[in-house]
Design a protein around this motif. Structure first.
Motif, PDB file in Angstrom:
ATOM      1  N   LEU A 127       0.837  -1.204   0.000  1.00  0.00           N
ATOM      2  CA  LEU A 127       0.000   0.000   0.000  1.00  0.00           C
ATOM      3  C   LEU A 127       0.870   1.251   0.000  1.00  0.00           C
ATOM      4  O   LEU A 127       0.652   2.184  -0.773  1.00  0.00           O
ATOM      5  CB  LEU A 127      -0.907   0.014   1.229  1.00  0.00           C
ATOM      6  CG  LEU A 127      -2.089  -0.954   1.215  1.00  0.00           C
ATOM      7  CD1 LEU A 127      -2.800  -0.934   2.557  1.00  0.00           C
ATOM      8  CD2 LEU A 127      -3.056  -0.586   0.110  1.00  0.00           C
ATOM      9  N   ALA A 128       1.871   1.253   0.880  1.00  0.00           N
ATOM     10  CA  ALA A 128       2.738   2.423   0.970  1.00  0.00           C
ATOM     11  C   ALA A 128       3.424   2.687  -0.364  1.00  0.00           C
ATOM     12  O   ALA A 128       3.471   3.823  -0.845  1.00  0.00           O
ATOM     13  CB  ALA A 128       3.763   2.228   2.082  1.00  0.00           C
ATOM     14  N   ALA A 129       3.926   1.636  -0.982  1.00  0.00           N
ATOM     15  CA  ALA A 129       4.608   1.800  -2.268  1.00  0.00           C
ATOM     16  C   ALA A 129       3.662   2.402  -3.302  1.00  0.00           C
ATOM     17  O   ALA A 129       4.008   3.311  -4.049  1.00  0.00           O
ATOM     18  CB  ALA A 129       5.130   0.450  -2.747  1.00  0.00           C
ATOM     19  N   ILE A 130       2.422   1.888  -3.318  1.00  0.00           N
ATOM     20  CA  ILE A 130       1.441   2.413  -4.274  1.00  0.00           C
ATOM     21  C   ILE A 130       1.158   3.889  -4.015  1.00  0.00           C
ATOM     22  O   ILE A 130       1.193   4.712  -4.930  1.00  0.00           O
ATOM     23  CB  ILE A 130       0.128   1.612  -4.193  1.00  0.00           C
ATOM     24  CG1 ILE A 130       0.357   0.187  -4.707  1.00  0.00           C
ATOM     25  CG2 ILE A 130      -0.981   2.295  -5.003  1.00  0.00           C
ATOM     26  CD1 ILE A 130      -0.812  -0.738  -4.487  1.00  0.00           C
ATOM     27  N   PHE A 131       0.939   4.227  -2.745  1.00  0.00           N
ATOM     28  CA  PHE A 131       0.550   5.610  -2.451  1.00  0.00           C
ATOM     29  C   PHE A 131       1.710   6.584  -2.594  1.00  0.00           C
ATOM     30  O   PHE A 131       1.511   7.753  -2.917  1.00  0.00           O
ATOM     31  CB  PHE A 131      -0.095   5.709  -1.065  1.00  0.00           C
ATOM     32  CG  PHE A 131      -1.446   5.062  -1.022  1.00  0.00           C
ATOM     33  CD1 PHE A 131      -2.435   5.455  -1.915  1.00  0.00           C
ATOM     34  CD2 PHE A 131      -1.723   4.058  -0.114  1.00  0.00           C
ATOM     35  CE1 PHE A 131      -3.677   4.852  -1.900  1.00  0.00           C
ATOM     36  CE2 PHE A 131      -2.966   3.446  -0.091  1.00  0.00           C
ATOM     37  CZ  PHE A 131      -3.945   3.842  -0.985  1.00  0.00           C
ATOM     38  N   VAL A 132       2.930   6.086  -2.365  1.00  0.00           N
ATOM     39  CA  VAL A 132       4.084   6.946  -2.620  1.00  0.00           C
ATOM     40  C   VAL A 132       4.163   7.242  -4.118  1.00  0.00           C
ATOM     41  O   VAL A 132       4.431   8.366  -4.545  1.00  0.00           O
ATOM     42  CB  VAL A 132       5.384   6.307  -2.107  1.00  0.00           C
ATOM     43  CG1 VAL A 132       6.608   7.031  -2.668  1.00  0.00           C
ATOM     44  CG2 VAL A 132       5.422   6.345  -0.583  1.00  0.00           C
ATOM     45  N   THR A 140       1.575  12.227   3.245  1.00  0.00           N
ATOM     46  CA  THR A 140       0.231  11.892   2.754  1.00  0.00           C
ATOM     47  C   THR A 140       0.126  10.395   2.465  1.00  0.00           C
ATOM     48  O   THR A 140      -0.816   9.723   2.912  1.00  0.00           O
ATOM     49  CB  THR A 140      -0.089  12.665   1.462  1.00  0.00           C
ATOM     50  OG1 THR A 140       0.235  14.028   1.666  1.00  0.00           O
ATOM     51  CG2 THR A 140      -1.548  12.525   1.088  1.00  0.00           C
ATOM     52  N   ALA A 141       1.119   9.890   1.761  1.00  0.00           N
ATOM     53  CA  ALA A 141       1.114   8.463   1.438  1.00  0.00           C
ATOM     54  C   ALA A 141       1.111   7.637   2.720  1.00  0.00           C
ATOM     55  O   ALA A 141       0.384   6.631   2.826  1.00  0.00           O
ATOM     56  CB  ALA A 141       2.334   8.117   0.597  1.00  0.00           C
ATOM     57  N   GLY A 142       1.879   8.080   3.707  1.00  0.00           N
ATOM     58  CA  GLY A 142       1.940   7.357   4.976  1.00  0.00           C
ATOM     59  C   GLY A 142       0.598   7.344   5.684  1.00  0.00           C
ATOM     60  O   GLY A 142       0.137   6.297   6.163  1.00  0.00           O
ATOM     61  N   VAL A 143      -0.043   8.504   5.734  1.00  0.00           N
ATOM     62  CA  VAL A 143      -1.320   8.594   6.446  1.00  0.00           C
ATOM     63  C   VAL A 143      -2.358   7.685   5.801  1.00  0.00           C
ATOM     64  O   VAL A 143      -3.073   6.938   6.488  1.00  0.00           O
ATOM     65  CB  VAL A 143      -1.823  10.057   6.473  1.00  0.00           C
ATOM     66  CG1 VAL A 143      -3.265  10.118   6.940  1.00  0.00           C
ATOM     67  CG2 VAL A 143      -0.942  10.897   7.375  1.00  0.00           C
ATOM     68  N   ILE A 144      -2.424   7.716   4.464  1.00  0.00           N
ATOM     69  CA  ILE A 144      -3.437   6.887   3.794  1.00  0.00           C
ATOM     70  C   ILE A 144      -3.156   5.407   4.019  1.00  0.00           C
ATOM     71  O   ILE A 144      -4.063   4.614   4.300  1.00  0.00           O
ATOM     72  CB  ILE A 144      -3.484   7.224   2.286  1.00  0.00           C
ATOM     73  CG1 ILE A 144      -3.924   8.686   2.128  1.00  0.00           C
ATOM     74  CG2 ILE A 144      -4.456   6.310   1.564  1.00  0.00           C
ATOM     75  CD1 ILE A 144      -3.946   9.158   0.705  1.00  0.00           C
TER      76      ILE A 144
END
Ligand SMILES: Nc1ncnc2c1ncn2[C@@H]1O[C@H](COP(=O)(O)OP(=O)(O)OP(=O)(O)O)[C@@H](O)[C@H]1O
Ligand SMILES: [Mg+2]
Lengths: 264, 250
Positions: A127-132, A140-144
């Motif tokens: 998930l983190a990789a995708i949102f980054v 932002t990526a971390g929070v999501i």
């Protein structure tokens, strides 16, 4: 005095067949799975000196590093609180719909649970990789990522709590002519509140730790610094970061214990 | 008493999903203002009978009318309005244990408010007064701010009665209201129910295990066995021998 007649225990009860059987099965499973996955326990012990070597180098924390990590640590805490809160807000209605004692429609419950299982299956690193990739490097990526992770975890913990409540007050509220939402508000919420709070804080604690790892992928916070110190072999800085995180986790734990006592 | 019965059972049958017969061909009327006691062995169908009146249980066939209106078609809001005029008292009190007595009593009033007002606790001053008066009727005003789980069983049952009074009910259903109370508290609780029946004209239907209590308080006794009415007499006609018969097995 005559001894009263005591019923005989069956053969399997007397020799604790069940307990012994389960233990044997568990050990077998453990050994089997470590063999299959190629885990070598021996290697762990033979390379132990490297581990102690690392510990020695970490045993002199670079205290001068503390002021530098205050800001990112603060960011990490903010990320964790925000992510956990957002996740919880979405988790509550899902938990209610997934609880078998509140929702009798088996289809609805099944679909909700399937969604929750799916969410929990997604690895947070992925998930983190995708949102980054989507939002760029930053918090932002971390929070999501943390919000989605918290959603999956909290909704499951919450519906399991809801399923253990006393149904009597619900029956009473139903007989009074209360609407569904009112019933949940009056008869369910007071019964689960303190467990909800403690699970919320537990998830927050996990998220503080998780966000250090997420920092590796550029998702903001203290993790970025952890990664830097490790790649530069600055283990005395690593030690400071770990200790600082420990302090945060301990504070959350303290708050959790306190709130649980107050809310009981 | 009114000529029209307030509740009337016509050929009511109830079969549970697993095939158990809950009620078998029930036919009787309950006049307005009656204090009716239902007796019978465990499993006879007393709780089932009571719960069909406020539709906590659905019947399989037949018809129940309340104030001449068949109740089986009520849904949503109309069902909630039906339940509002029928109070219910439980053996285990069913209070919200972690909440105060005040909140428990006020919770009996929620059907008079839209959901959002109940949720935000926006009760009118008049209804907060009403809660105090309801507690006055059961002699517990001093416990207004006490948590429900700090009360004794008898006190909890009185709070439950106060909660029911907030509904302004025409009927009170009580399912073994004194089964977990000691003899003295039992009298207190039964006296309160009797007073509500006599002073407010509320129709009261009580399930009891004790024949002595039934004789002491009832206007009329209905006996159930295996889901069927096997006995139905005004208290003046009830004899000791009759009651022993209801409690005989087989
Ligand atoms: N939800 C249910 N599903 C299936 N059968 C049920 C259910 N509830 C009750 N029954 C059965 O219906 C019959 C009547 O039960 P009911 O609870 O009305 O008896 P009761 O007279 O209130 O007994 P008690 O004095 O023990 O409270 C019993 O045989 C019981 O096992
Ligand atoms: Mg019963």
């Amino acid at each position: 005095m005559t001894t009263p007649e005591i019923p005989q225990r069956s053969w399997s009860q007397r020799w604790h067949v069940k307990a012994v059987g389960w233990t044997a099965l568990l050990v077998a499973l453990l050994m089997g799975s470590s063999k299959m996955t190629g885990v070598d326990v021996g290697m762990f012990f033979s390379n132990f000196d490297q581990f102690t070597n690392l510990l020695v180098r970490m045993s002199q924390p670079a205290w001068s590093y503390v002021p530098i990590i205050i800001q990112p640590l603060y960011e990490t805490i903010q990320m964790a609180i925000l992510g956990t809160t957002i996740g919880t807000v979405f988790a509550v209605p899902f938990a209610v719909l997934a609880a078998s004692n509140l929702v009798h429609n088996r289809w609805l419950r099944g679909i909700i649970r399937l969604i929750l299982d799916l969410v929990r299956t997604l690895p947070d690193l992925l998930l983190a990789a995708i949102f980054v990739a989507i939002f760029g490097i930053g918090s932002t990526a971390g929070v999501i990522t943390l919000a989605i992770f918290s959603f999956g975890m909290i909704s499951k913990l919450f519906y399991e709590v809801i399923e253990t409540i006393d149904m009597g007050p619900l029956e009473a509220m139903e007989s009074v002519g209360a609407s569904k939402v009112t019933i949940i508000w009056y008869a369910v919420l007071p019964q689960i509140m303190n467990q909800f709070v403690s699970y919320f804080l537990y998830t927050l604690e996990i998220n503080v730790r998780a966000s250090t790892v997420l920092g590796y992928l550029g998702a903001g916070g203290i993790g970025v610094f952890l990664q830097r110190s490790l790649s530069e072999f600055d283990y005395n800085k690593t030690a400071v970061i770990i200790l600082a995180t420990l302090v945060v986790v301990m504070v959350i734990d303290g708050v959790s214990n306190h709130l649980r006592r107050v809310l009981l | 008493m009114d000529q029209q019965p307030i509740i009337s059972f016509k050929n009511v049958n109830k079969i549970y999903n697993n095939g158990t017969v809950g009620l078998k061909d029930i036919n009787f009327d309950i006049p307005r203002g009656e204090f009716l006691v239902v007796v019978g062995l465990s499993g006879a169908g007393k709780s089932t009978l009571l719960r069909t009146i406020n539709r906590m249980h659905e019947i399989s066939s037949g018809e129940i009318t309340i104030e001449n209106e068949p109740i089986s078609d009520y849904k949503g809001q109309s069902l909630r309005l039906l339940r509002r005029k029928i109070g219910m008292i439980f053996q285990d009190f069913n209070l919200i244990k972690r909440s105060t007595v005040q909140r428990n009593v006020l919770s009996g009033r929620v059907s008079y408010y839209p959901t959002w007002k109940s949720v935000l606790n926006l009760f009118s001053a008049a209804d907060k007064d009403r809660a105090i008066h309801a507690l006055e009727r059961v002699n517990l005003t001093e416990k207004l701010y006490t948590r429900a789980d700090e009360l004794s069983g008898g006190q909890q049952q009185r709070v439950a009665i106060a909660r029911t009074l907030m509904q302004d009910p025409k009927v009170i259903l009580a399912d073994e209201p004194v089964a977990s109370l000691d003899p003295l508290t039992t009298q207190t609780v039964m006296d309160i129910l009797k007073r509500l029946n006599q002073e407010d004209g509320i129709t009261v239907i009580v399930n009891l295990h004790s024949v002595a209590l039934a004789r002491q308080y009832a206007d009329r006794i209905v006996g159930l066995r295996a889901g069927a009415v096997v006995y139905d007499k005004a208290i003046a006609d009830v004899t000791e021998a009759d009651l022993t018969k209801i409690y005989q097995t087989a």
